[in-house]
Design an enzyme around this catalytic site. Structure first.
Site, PDB file in Angstrom:
ATOM      1  N   GLU A   1      44.488  14.273  -0.730  1.00 17.55           N
ATOM      2  CA  GLU A   1      44.160  14.104   0.692  1.00 17.55           C
ATOM      3  C   GLU A   1      44.099  12.628   1.022  1.00 17.55           C
ATOM      4  O   GLU A   1      43.636  11.812   0.223  1.00 17.55           O
ATOM      5  CB  GLU A   1      42.821  14.775   0.989  1.00 17.55           C
ATOM      6  CG  GLU A   1      42.396  14.768   2.443  1.00 17.55           C
ATOM      7  CD  GLU A   1      41.125  15.587   2.680  1.00 17.55           C
ATOM      8  OE1 GLU A   1      40.373  15.226   3.601  1.00 17.55           O
ATOM      9  OE2 GLU A   1      40.892  16.577   1.953  1.00 17.55           O
TER      10      GLU A   1
ATOM     11  N   ASP B   1      42.758  10.363   4.390  1.00 22.83           N
ATOM     12  CA  ASP B   1      41.952  10.591   5.594  1.00 22.83           C
ATOM     13  C   ASP B   1      41.882   9.398   6.531  1.00 22.83           C
ATOM     14  O   ASP B   1      41.618   8.266   6.098  1.00 22.83           O
ATOM     15  CB  ASP B   1      40.496  10.903   5.203  1.00 22.83           C
ATOM     16  CG  ASP B   1      40.341  12.229   4.510  1.00 22.83           C
ATOM     17  OD1 ASP B   1      41.203  13.092   4.687  1.00 22.83           O
ATOM     18  OD2 ASP B   1      39.344  12.393   3.780  1.00 22.83           O
TER      19      ASP B   1
ATOM     20  N   GLU C   1      39.163   9.215   9.522  1.00 21.81           N
ATOM     21  CA  GLU C   1      38.054   9.888  10.185  1.00 21.81           C
ATOM     22  C   GLU C   1      37.336   8.888  11.087  1.00 21.81           C
ATOM     23  O   GLU C   1      36.956   7.800  10.632  1.00 21.81           O
ATOM     24  CB  GLU C   1      37.066  10.473   9.162  1.00 21.81           C
ATOM     25  CG  GLU C   1      37.676  11.574   8.306  1.00 21.81           C
ATOM     26  CD  GLU C   1      36.679  12.218   7.366  1.00 21.81           C
ATOM     27  OE1 GLU C   1      36.804  13.417   7.095  1.00 21.81           O
ATOM     28  OE2 GLU C   1      35.759  11.501   6.900  1.00 21.81           O
TER      29      GLU C   1
END
Length: 475
Positions: free
Chosen positions: A101, A103, A105
């Site tokens: 993953e 990210d 955010e």
């Protein structure tokens, strides 16, 4: 590098990059809204998505196709006003227990306080590789482009085309890197009031709900499509070999020096048994960064035709600079190459021009003066516009009709330690590790400073009315 002597020939580089995005097709074709019970909406004939959060639920979408490597671009406009407790995301993920993953955010905040951009990498289910940033703009006022580049060489995160962090493929060193599992692209908004804003101290104000973020211009044109165990990367695959050039490294360094809030690679309290191994490899390739960076500068300040350059030098230790010395040169640095050298060892830092020492910054830790010794550094070179201050304090501006302005470099030499084990380095053929300015060098340095030094922070009593820095009085 962990201590070094570096020199290069400089012929007093203009690098420009033009970044453009060719956007993908249509949200109806590219994504599915996967959760939110109507809180996610495709609008404007498939050109815009809104994702909303209320007390009952958030919402999200994911790409229809899977991808193994790609450059993924998305324009996002974040929730305005009091967004405390909310998290708006854009990321790629394989799914599963041992997922990979990457990210983006965006952690909301109370009105008037900036968002925090939280980034992380997971490989085979293991994350804990967080970097956090402030942004240099208000991400709620307009759309901005956030990009993930993932190729076999590295993963690079961009904001409006500006690199903010890099994670290199260091599998040769035994470190994991995502290479085999296809990903979907995801976006969402959800409630994380337990941790998102000021560590969970500020909760979500549900009277402000619904909280809505907008997405547009999703670009998948530079991504390999995964289908039945095979990848189709299309015609344009230049991005598959893309990594940061010198200018991009300098830009990334600017971002991390000015906007990086948290770097797991510097969190020794968290990693009491030693920093993760990728941190050591990474910092060998970058100058120390963040609010406590170390830095040693040669800067050549341009001037009008016929007027001499000013050589501006500075030393930063633990984020503290303000140690400027400036010189005129005893030659025209534009007519031929000259050698500019930095010696950095545990005893001192010395600046040389054609072998003549200009200045010396001694290790004065014994009297409480910080000295760079614990952070690895990389060597940089650049040319950039500083018309606001570089020439006569900004009174003389850049004449762009004379552009491009080009500098030339040659004969780069770096005799330095590439290991944090300086004892091992000192056992090698590294006489420079113990080098200091001898008596003849001291005489040459006194000659340069007497005849060519035009500013010395150690004599500027107006600037330091409470007393000169301690390293000055001890000289």
């Amino acid at each position: 590098m962990d201590f070094f002597k570096v020199s290069f020939l400089l012929y007093i580089v203009s690098i420009s990059s033009l970044l453009s995005f060719v956007y993908g097709d249509n949200f109806y074709q590219d994504v599915d809204i996967t959760w939110g019970d109507g809180r996610g909406k495709i609008l404007e004939n498939g050109n815009l998505i809104s994702l909303s959060l209320d007390k009952s639920s958030g919402s999200g979408f994911q790409s229809k196709k899977e991808h193994l490597y790609g450059k993924f671009d998305m324009q996002i406009k974040l929730v305005p006003g009091n967004s405390a407790g909310t998290v708006t995301t854009f990321y790629i993920c394989t799914g599963g227990m041992n997922h990979d993953e990457v990210d983006f955010e965006f952690l909301g905040n109370v009105s008037g306080e900036p968002y925090i951009l939280h980034t992380n990498f997971f490989i085979n289910g293991t994350g804990s590789k967080e970097h956090q940033f402030f942004l240099w703009f208000d991400p709620t006022e307009d759309f901005h482009t956030y990009s993930i580049l993932w190729n076999p060489i590295n993963i690079i995160l961009f904001v409006d085309g500006i690199p903010i962090r890099v994670f290199k493929n260091n599998m040769d060193y035994g470190l994991a890197f995502p290479t085999s599992k296809p990903v979907h692209v995801f976006a969402s908004i959800w409630d994380a009031e337990d941790w998102a804003t000021q560590g969970g101290r500020v909760k979500t104000d549900w009277s402000k709900a619904p909280f809505t973020a907008y997405y547009r211009r999703f670009n998948l044109s530079n991504a390999c499509v995964w289908n039945d165990g095979k990848t189709d990367c299309g015609i344009n695959t230049d991005w598959m070999e893309q990594k940061l050039d010198w200018w991009s490294w300098m830009t990334l360094r600017w971002v991390q020096m000015n906007y990086l809030l948290y770097d797991y690679c510097t969190d020794t309290k968290r990693f009491k048994n030693g920093l993760p191994p990728e941190c050591l490899i990474f910092t060998m390739q970058l100058s120390s960064q963040g609010s406590t960076h170390d830095e040693i500068d040669f800067e050549f300040l341009g001037n009008l035709s016929g007027d001499p350059y000013t050589v501006h030098t500075n030393v930063y230790a633990q984020g503290k600079g303000d140690r400027e010395m400036q010189f005129k040169l005893w030659f025209d640095p534009t007519k031929d190459f000259h050698i500019y050298s930095v010696l950095w060892n545990p005893s001192n830092i010395v600046f040389y021009v054609d072998g003549t020492p200009l200045r010396e910054f001694k290790n004065k830790e014994s009297i409480g003066v910080s000295f760079p010794k614990n952070q690895q550094m990389r060597v940089y070179a650049s040319v950039w516009d500083a018309e606001d201050w570089a020439t006569r304090g900004g009174q003389v501006k850049t004449d762009w009709s004379q552009a491009p302005f080009t500098a030339s470099y040659s004969d780069f030499s770096a005799n330095g330690c590439t290991s944090s084990d300086t004892n091992a380095c000192s056992k090698a053929n590294s006489t420079w590790m113990f080098q200091q300015v001898d008596s003849m060098g001291q005489q040459r340095m006194m000659w340069a400073q007497k005849n060519y030094m035009i500013y010395n922070y150690c004599t500027d009593v107006r600037r330091f009315p409470q007393g000169l820095p301690p390293e000055c009085s001890s000289n």
